[in-house]
Design a protein around this motif. Structure first.
Motif, short mmCIF file in Angstrom:
data_model
loop_
_atom_site.label_atom_id
_atom_site.label_comp_id
_atom_site.label_asym_id
_atom_site.label_seq_id
_atom_site.Cartn_x
_atom_site.Cartn_y
_atom_site.Cartn_z
N PHE A 272 15.96 12.79 -65.95
CA PHE A 272 16.42 14.09 -65.46
C PHE A 272 17.60 13.85 -64.53
CE2 PHE A 272 14.32 18.40 -65.40
CZ PHE A 272 13.93 18.33 -66.72
N MET A 273 18.45 14.84 -64.36
CA MET A 273 19.54 14.73 -63.40
C MET A 273 19.16 15.50 -62.13
SD MET A 273 21.51 12.72 -64.95
CE MET A 273 23.16 12.65 -64.26
N PRO A 274 19.83 15.18 -60.99
CA PRO A 274 19.45 15.82 -59.73
C PRO A 274 19.61 17.35 -59.74
CG PRO A 274 20.79 13.89 -59.30
CD PRO A 274 20.82 14.09 -60.78
N ASP A 451 -1.25 21.33 -60.13
CA ASP A 451 -1.13 20.55 -58.89
C ASP A 451 0.33 20.17 -58.68
OD1 ASP A 451 -1.51 19.04 -56.68
OD2 ASP A 451 -3.13 17.82 -57.50
N ARG A 452 1.08 21.09 -58.07
CA ARG A 452 2.49 20.82 -57.82
C ARG A 452 2.83 21.18 -56.39
NH1 ARG A 452 5.66 23.13 -62.92
NH2 ARG A 452 3.88 24.55 -63.09
N PRO A 453 3.78 20.43 -55.77
CA PRO A 453 4.04 20.65 -54.34
C PRO A 453 4.51 22.06 -54.04
CG PRO A 453 5.61 19.07 -55.30
CD PRO A 453 4.58 19.32 -56.32
N ILE A 454 5.09 22.74 -55.01
CA ILE A 454 5.59 24.08 -54.75
C ILE A 454 5.50 24.89 -56.04
CG2 ILE A 454 7.98 23.28 -55.04
CD1 ILE A 454 8.79 25.30 -52.86
N TYR A 462 13.94 29.50 -54.75
CA TYR A 462 14.54 28.64 -53.73
C TYR A 462 15.91 28.13 -54.17
CZ TYR A 462 15.46 25.02 -50.46
OH TYR A 462 16.09 24.26 -49.50
N TRP A 463 15.99 27.59 -55.39
CA TRP A 463 17.25 27.01 -55.84
C TRP A 463 18.30 28.07 -56.13
CZ3 TRP A 463 18.72 22.54 -54.49
CH2 TRP A 463 17.79 21.51 -54.30
N PHE A 466 19.55 28.82 -52.79
CA PHE A 466 20.33 27.65 -52.34
C PHE A 466 21.78 27.77 -52.85
CE2 PHE A 466 22.16 23.48 -52.64
CZ PHE A 466 21.66 22.77 -51.57
N ARG A 469 23.55 30.52 -51.01
CA ARG A 469 23.84 30.12 -49.63
C ARG A 469 25.02 29.16 -49.55
NH1 ARG A 469 18.15 29.95 -48.54
NH2 ARG A 469 17.95 27.87 -49.40
N HIS A 470 25.01 28.13 -50.43
CA HIS A 470 26.01 27.06 -50.31
C HIS A 470 27.16 27.20 -51.31
CE1 HIS A 470 23.45 24.85 -47.50
NE2 HIS A 470 22.43 25.12 -48.30
N HIS A 475 26.99 18.65 -54.67
CA HIS A 475 26.51 17.32 -54.30
C HIS A 475 25.42 16.82 -55.24
CE1 HIS A 475 23.38 19.82 -52.67
NE2 HIS A 475 22.69 18.79 -52.28
N LEU A 476 24.93 17.69 -56.13
CA LEU A 476 23.88 17.27 -57.06
C LEU A 476 24.45 16.96 -58.46
CD1 LEU A 476 21.05 19.80 -56.15
CD2 LEU A 476 21.31 17.44 -55.38
N LYS A 477 25.76 17.09 -58.59
CA LYS A 477 26.39 16.95 -59.91
C LYS A 477 26.93 15.53 -60.07
CE LYS A 477 29.61 19.67 -62.50
NZ LYS A 477 30.53 20.80 -62.39
N PHE B 264 20.59 13.14 -52.13
CA PHE B 264 21.87 13.19 -52.83
C PHE B 264 23.03 13.68 -51.96
CE2 PHE B 264 18.77 13.04 -56.28
CZ PHE B 264 19.18 11.86 -56.85
N PRO B 269 24.81 11.24 -57.06
CA PRO B 269 23.89 11.78 -58.07
C PRO B 269 23.80 10.84 -59.28
CG PRO B 269 25.44 13.46 -57.35
CD PRO B 269 25.90 12.18 -56.75
N ARG B 270 22.58 10.63 -59.75
CA ARG B 270 22.33 9.70 -60.84
C ARG B 270 21.05 10.13 -61.55
NH1 ARG B 270 20.41 4.35 -60.36
NH2 ARG B 270 19.15 5.25 -62.01
N PRO B 271 20.79 9.59 -62.76
CA PRO B 271 19.55 9.98 -63.43
C PRO B 271 18.32 9.53 -62.63
CG PRO B 271 21.05 8.91 -64.96
CD PRO B 271 21.61 8.70 -63.59
N PHE B 272 17.24 10.27 -62.80
CA PHE B 272 15.97 9.97 -62.16
C PHE B 272 14.87 10.13 -63.19
CE2 PHE B 272 14.73 9.78 -57.53
CZ PHE B 272 15.81 9.00 -57.18
N ASP B 451 18.47 21.50 -46.23
CA ASP B 451 18.05 22.63 -47.05
C ASP B 451 17.32 22.12 -48.28
OD1 ASP B 451 17.73 25.02 -48.27
OD2 ASP B 451 19.81 25.66 -48.10
N ILE B 454 10.98 21.51 -49.71
CA ILE B 454 9.80 21.00 -49.01
C ILE B 454 10.22 19.80 -48.18
CG2 ILE B 454 9.08 19.71 -51.09
CD1 ILE B 454 6.17 20.31 -50.30
N TYR B 462 2.19 14.69 -50.05
CA TYR B 462 1.69 15.43 -51.22
C TYR B 462 1.48 14.49 -52.40
CZ TYR B 462 1.14 18.62 -55.00
OH TYR B 462 0.62 19.25 -56.09
N PHE B 466 -1.78 13.33 -54.32
CA PHE B 466 -1.86 13.61 -55.76
C PHE B 466 -2.40 12.39 -56.51
CE2 PHE B 466 -0.38 13.72 -60.08
CZ PHE B 466 -0.36 15.05 -60.45
#
Lengths: 526, 526
Positions: A272-274, A451-454, A462-463, A466, A469-470, A475-477, B264, B269-272, B451, B454, B462, B466
């Motif tokens: 996955f990407m950020p 069972d997920r943190p959010i 939220y996103w 986000f 807001r910004h 910065h995630l690309k 990030f 940013p990089r794959p995860f 921002d 969590i 968490y 888990f």
């Protein structure tokens, strides 16, 4: 052209959008209040989008859903306003196209080639409908010129919203299950090794034998071509609308955040990407009490079966309907069936047919024993959320793949609906209801899913906030978009290194040859 | 061998671990209460690990930190118990090795080769210390046989905890910044294209020109060899301890969750992978009020500068100390400097030297104008969290890379500490304090960093819970581990397809040749 309409909670304002919107209170709570434009895709794609739109509105943002005058599912809501645009066709035309879905299903006895032809004709009809709808919005200059927003929430499968965002110079949040030709992966620069990331329409899992890997690799190699085919018309629309030489892939790579309606209890783990956020199961907690008339149907000791086939399949061909009725006659459970037409005369007593069912609320009831579903992602997530084992009868799109994923987890069985018999269905139902392993696997998987943190809906909101807001999420690309394909794979670097190695080998060989010659000449002289 | 010691909040129990632990109350709150074994790495690596251990204990879990009798930073805490094992060397030996860090720094005038030799000798000393410490724990049979836990929290950089987890058959949660040879990426199966994912020790960013990509590709090609070199001794220890033919890479690929201390805003940013969770900035909210004696130092109108060089560098060579003092004499700000020895006689009045400083609390103070740091990840996250521009003087490890990342964001300047002059430092300080762009960039970056849906500490706790609840997180592990490298890259598939294409071309050519021959023969006959 009809006048532009703006509706808020059912009240219709005639005239331009922005003046009307200014009458609306700015919102109740929330530290940051912004303006969100929602450009949804119709049908089941609307379900998750509606949940986010409602929640964003509830938190005080000014949410405007732009929708065509004729829709399948999109409609007004309590917490957002709607902006309606006219279409050059009428409801009868849409109904005609939707009724053709049933035809595709009911032709099991038809020759293969004719069935394929029928399927392609239907795909052509639907894509033409999508293109015309998109053009009706994009080239409605008076509407487009009125749009003033902080961000766009859209489904990139139909890139109308992404094109508007680029035109307005505002960031995009995408909500999607996935794009069949992996355009989402291409646009985010996300690696998808074909050795364990199964492609759409293949029905493969993440564990493939050699033959399956050959198929998957071939499909992945054909993806760029497939994307061209799917989006060639939208590429033209993009050029015309944006007045620049740009295609859909490039427009989508602008996107700030990708909310993927997947969860790794259903989807196979993959990179996955950020800026990709998994939010599968967005609707799990969006619940209402059951209508009173359903109470006697769900309170029986033997429990009940929920049977729905999604929004694009309102009824089935009669011969298939009879197969289901025949099987239902032989089970002790009650059945609640979403069925748009009048119930057939021979409907058994344990079957209740309804034109609409509160699917999530029914699945949440402890009496739900099994879920017969077309394996659309929303339905599967609802079944998964409430741990109801499934009999899956995929019809098209991503459904066969979804079904393969769930079956690989041992939480349901897959049947071919076009050739289904009462015996098959009966056996499938008996299996998932009476073989406790299905329920146990489902309970385990459901516990992991929940069972997920959010909560996924909160995370989606939220996103979206986000990005507002910004003003994006740069910065995630990943820097992958600055590279062309041979730079990405370092082919230029490999070419250089290979050349150096080659030159070294050749020089060494020449040196050796030279030395040998010298040596042999010397020996001869000796 | 000295007796096994178990300490809880400073009270020392002699004897076996489990009996002593049974005296401890099970915990206060929390729906799920489990037993967590923490096998930390010493030094700054302990900082984040301690925060999670404390928080897990505070939530009612029984947390046991296993630690050697001689440590740099690891020590008892309020919410966890400690299990101490003996070492075959004494504190003087550790102090001797730590003091050598200073020597490495102070030899700027030494010839290059000698400096490299000095660095390698120091690396060798430290790795030997790590190996001996690991062996002292792993081959302490009476201690290992007493361990009964639900999961292990560890730093995989030193794989002791991972080996114990495999021996006990329990899942592992890793907390790490990253492993220099990308072993973490290899063990999670995470793609890291060298075209935009810069390697450790290169100081490169995600935007590389051709020459930089050549360097990065070469380093990435050498990674497997580098991993072999770094972990060859641990590979042997693994085989001996686990009594099976297994290496560190395979043991690490067992890990359930990888908590990566990255974010990030700092990392490119990089794959995860789905089982990798970014939790950078874990300590941002772990705060205490400032000690009273610091109040006059932080309340000045001109503000103050915080200066620390991390846990492994207690003091600097005198000549470098004088450079810093010279520069500090010329700035209007006060300076709070973490310095273990007695302050030099010529220390100016605006400089306060302390053997320990509450770094995070100082940076959180509105008077903090600049942060002079060695660019260790913890310090950088604290500076980022509180938006303090930085002068970075990286010393070793991941520090030059961290510094390059922050500098590329325009939030600080990088100086070479081994050749630093008072003018360089003064210019650097003036720049980050007086050029408002640094503070503005930092405020923007800090807002993005803070921002998050969590808090990273809550997120770490968490996922640790888990893993304890579900006895692992298998559903998040990609199927990449079932593939060997040529299957992963589909080289077998490509070989097959290439063969088919080749055979097709050869056959077509032969056919054409045959036809041509026939045709020409016919023509001749005509």
């Amino acid at each position: 052209m009809r006048p532009l309409c703006l509706t808020l909670s059912g009240v219709i304002f005639l005239g331009g959008g922005s003046e009307a919107r200014d009458n609306i209170p700015a919102g109740h709570t929330g530290a940051y209040v912004g303006k969100l434009l929602v450009v949804p895709m119709d049908g089941s794609h609307w379900v998750g989008m509606k949940a986010i739109s409602q929640e964003m509105g509830r938190r005080g943002h000014r949410v405007t859903v732009v929708m065509p005058e004729i829709t399948i599912l999109i409609g007004p809501g309590e917490h957002y306003e709607t902006l309606i645009y006219p279409l050059p066709f009428d409801k009868a035309f849409v109904d005609f196209i939707m009724s053709k879905n049933e035809d595709v299903l009911g032709k099991a006895t038809q020759p293969f080639l004719e069935r394929i032809q029928e399927k392609f004709s239907q795909i052509k009809r639907i894509t033409e409908l999508l293109h015309t709808t998109a053009e009706s919005l994009l080239f409605n200059a008076s509407l487009i010129s009125h749009l003033r927003f902080d961000a766009v929430l859209t489904d990139p499968m139909v890139p109308t919203g992404s094109l508007i965002a680029r035109k307005l110079g505002i960031p995009t949040v995408n909500l999607l299950r996935g794009i069949p030709c992996f355009l989402d992966m291409q646009s985010t620069g996300c690696p998808s090794p074909p050795s364990y990331v199964p492609r759409f329409f293949t029905g493969l899992t993440d564990k493939m034998d050699f033959k399956q890997r050959v198929i998957n690799t071939l499909v992945s190699a054909l993806e760029p071509l497939l994307c061209r085919l799917i989006y060639w018309r939208f590429d033209q629309i993009a050029k015309e609308f944006l007045e620049e030489d740009v295609g859909v892939a490039e427009v989508l790579s602008d996107s700030a955040i990708w909310l993927h309606r997947i969860d790794f209890t259903m989807e196979f783990p993959r990179p996955f990407m950020p800026n990709m956020v998994p939010v599968g199961g967005i609707n799990c907690n969006v619940r209402n009490p059951l209508p009173e008339d359903l109470e006697p149907w769900v309170s029986g000791k033997q429990g009940f079966v929920v049977f729905t086939l999604g929004t694009s399949m309102k009824k089935m061909p009669d011969e298939i309907t009879q197969v289901f009725l025949e099987a239902f006659r032989q089970i002790p459970q009650k059945v609640i069936w979403r069925y748009s037409e009048v119930a057939p005369d021979n409907t058994p007593e344990n079957v209740k047919m309804m034109s609409w069912v509160p699917q999530n609320d029914l699945l949440a009831h402890p009496g739900a024993r099994a879920f017969i579903t077309h394996a659309g992602s929303h339905g599967l997530f609802e079944g998964l959320c409430h741990a109801v084992p499934m009999v899956m009868v995929p019809i098209g799109g991503d459904q066969p793949d979804n079904a393969a994923r769930m079956a690989s987890r041992g939480v349901g069985v897959v049947l071919d609906i076009s050739s289904i018999t009462a015996e098959d269905l009966l056996q499938g139902l008996n299996e998932v209801i009476n073989d406790t392993r299905y329920k146990e696997n489902m309970k385990r998987l459901s516990a992991l899913h929940r069972d997920r943190p959010i909560d996924p809906l909160d995370l989606s909101v939220y996103w979206t906030e986000f990005v507002m807001r910004h003003k994006g999420a740069k910065h995630l690309k990943a820097a992958v978009h600055d590279l062309n394909w041979f730079q990405y794979f370092c082919l230029d670097v490999i070419a250089l290194l290979a050349t150096i190695v080659l030159v070294f080998i050749v020089l060494t060989a020449k040196c050796l040859k030279f030395c040998c010659r010298k040596l042999s000449r010397k020996r001869k002289q000796d």
